[in-house]
Scaffold this active site. Structure first.
Site, mmCIF file in Angstrom:
data_model
loop_
_atom_site.group_PDB
_atom_site.id
_atom_site.type_symbol
_atom_site.label_atom_id
_atom_site.label_comp_id
_atom_site.label_asym_id
_atom_site.label_seq_id
_atom_site.Cartn_x
_atom_site.Cartn_y
_atom_site.Cartn_z
ATOM 1 N N TYR A 40 0.919 -1.192 0.002
ATOM 2 C CA TYR A 40 0.132 -0.015 -0.087
ATOM 3 C C TYR A 40 0.805 1.411 0.115
ATOM 4 C CZ TYR A 40 -4.134 -2.911 0.693
ATOM 5 O OH TYR A 40 -5.061 -3.971 0.456
ATOM 6 N N LYS B 100 3.379 -14.855 5.209
ATOM 7 C CA LYS B 100 3.590 -15.706 4.109
ATOM 8 C C LYS B 100 5.254 -15.829 4.269
ATOM 9 C CE LYS B 100 2.168 -18.460 0.928
ATOM 10 N NZ LYS B 100 1.682 -19.847 0.916
ATOM 11 N N ASP C 87 -2.438 -18.086 3.641
ATOM 12 C CA ASP C 87 -3.450 -19.166 2.769
ATOM 13 C C ASP C 87 -4.297 -20.019 3.728
ATOM 14 O OD1 ASP C 87 -0.923 -19.750 3.091
ATOM 15 O OD2 ASP C 87 -0.813 -20.823 1.429
ATOM 16 N N ASP D 103 -6.312 -6.605 4.932
ATOM 17 C CA ASP D 103 -7.563 -6.284 4.426
ATOM 18 C C ASP D 103 -8.182 -7.280 3.911
ATOM 19 O OD1 ASP D 103 -8.933 -4.644 2.702
ATOM 20 O OD2 ASP D 103 -7.475 -4.273 1.367
ATOM 21 N N ASP E 258 -12.419 -8.853 5.786
ATOM 22 C CA ASP E 258 -13.464 -8.706 4.956
ATOM 23 C C ASP E 258 -14.172 -10.050 5.037
ATOM 24 O OD1 ASP E 258 -13.251 -6.403 3.740
ATOM 25 O OD2 ASP E 258 -14.075 -6.914 1.996
#
Ligand code: ATP
Length: 339
Positions: free
Chosen positions: A124, A170, A203, A228, A232
């Site tokens: 970002y 990750k 994941d 992010d 959601d």
């Protein structure tokens, strides 16, 4: 308390109107001194001023104690990223996910977790380039300083909750950048021996958020992009995305906004669920009265708004996204009655 309000796009103005009505009721009941200034930002501001967050409004934002922001449409990146990263340095994005009462259908029950998302860096930073006609590259920035301060936010929060922190990363693939994030969080965690630390790849985390017992998750700390996506999902798992509020907190200032987007598909129909926006406003009052000033009236007012929302939902008063037939306005009236 000075509040800068951004109505946003799509359903933004509708849910913001609700939240402001609720705020005004809470202010009059609890004797709060609230001063509201509107800031035009988002797609309409692009059309009108050629800028998503016009510089003429920046003094209002800088002078405010807090910002209450509705969802922004296409220009969300230009507004949100500038507010979070720009001069305000709102480095911690806090996104709770929990079940709601009153037959709000959820994918999982018993969820009570908080996602603490680093808010200022990662991809970002928006350093993306075409290096030739066919190849785009984006920089991913992870620093020790930002990782350390977000680790502290997560660990302090866990200390006051169920004392578990899951680091989501990750680092098996992004060994350098996520490797740094993980090792910094682990180092800071040594100062918090009472908090249980575990880690998960992003994941696996998205799968386990749906699959594993919800009690396994208390506080999740992660980098910007993973946070992010994960938040959601977490909002959806607990019911409608129209319910979940969030906070972007810096050392002196904070911005509160719903997790959901501008929802253009239902804009202008008067059926948007204003809960997330109202709960964002309630959180703003609690933050201002708590961490910021120590003024209990604001804390009590924020709590009263939250109780009123929970009470409304638990009586089966629902907007169409939850299977009910209350409108944005009639739902808001019911919340106001209960404050
Ligand atoms: P963004 O990328 O900004 O998150 P989006 O279009 O991907 O935006 P949302 O705008 O959050 O996602 O909308 C996703 C779906 O959820 C839409 O179908 C929308 O109708 C629904 N939705 C989102 N917010 C609400 C709300 N407050 N009330 C009712 N439905 C909502």
């Amino acid at each position: 308390m000075r509040i800068a309000v951004i109505e946003g796009d799509g359903i933004g103005p509708e849910v913001t109107k609700s939240a402001i009505e609720v705020l005004k009721m809470a202010a009059s009941k609890y004797g709060l001194n609230i001063d509201i200034a509107y800031v035009e930002a988002g797609d309409n501001a692009v059309r009108k001023y050629g800028e998503a967050l016009p510089s003429r409004y920046w003094p209002i934002i800088e002078g405010a104690d807090a910002i209450l922001k509705g969802p922004v449409g296409e220009s969300a990146g230009d507004v949100v990223v500038k507010l979070r990263r720009g001069g305000l340095d709102l480095y911690a994005n806090i996104r709770p996910a929990r079940n709601y009462p009153g037959g709000v259908k959820a994918v999982r029950d018993g969820v009570d977790l908080v996602i603490v998302r680093e808010n200022t860096e990662d991809v970002y930073v928006r350093a993306e380039y075409m290096i030739n006609d066919d190849t785009a590259v984006a920089l991913r920035v992870i620093t020790r300083r930002a990782s350390e301060r977000i680790a502290r936010v997560a660990l302090n929060m866990a200390r006051a909750r169920r004392r578990r922190v899951t680091i989501v990363h990750k680092a098996n693939v992004l060994t350098v950048s996520d490797g740094l994030f993980r090792s910094v969080v682990r180092n800071v965690a040594r100062e918090y021996p009472e908090v249980l630390i575990n880690e998960m790849y992003i994941d696996a985390a998205v799968m386990d958020l749906v699959r594993r017992p919800p009690q396994d998750f208390d506080v999740i700390v992660t980098t910007n992009l993973y946070g992010d996506i994960l938040s959601d999902l977490a909002a959806y798992v607990t019911g409608s995305i129209g319910l979940a509020p969030s906070a972007n907190v810096g050392d002196n200032k904070a911005l509160f906004e719903p997790i959901h987007g501008a929802a253009f598909d239902i804009a202008g129909k008067g059926i948007a669920n204003p809960t997330a926006m109202i709960l964002s406003a309630a959180w703003m009052l609690r933050w201002y009265g708590g961490e910021r000033t120590g003024n209990n009236n604001y804390v009590a007012a924020g709590g009263a708004v939250e109780d009123a929302v929970i009470n409304t939902l638990s009586q089966g008063i629902h907007t169409p996204d939850l299977g009910g037939n209350y409108t944005t306005e009639s739902f808001t009236t019911e919340v106001i009655k209960r404050i």
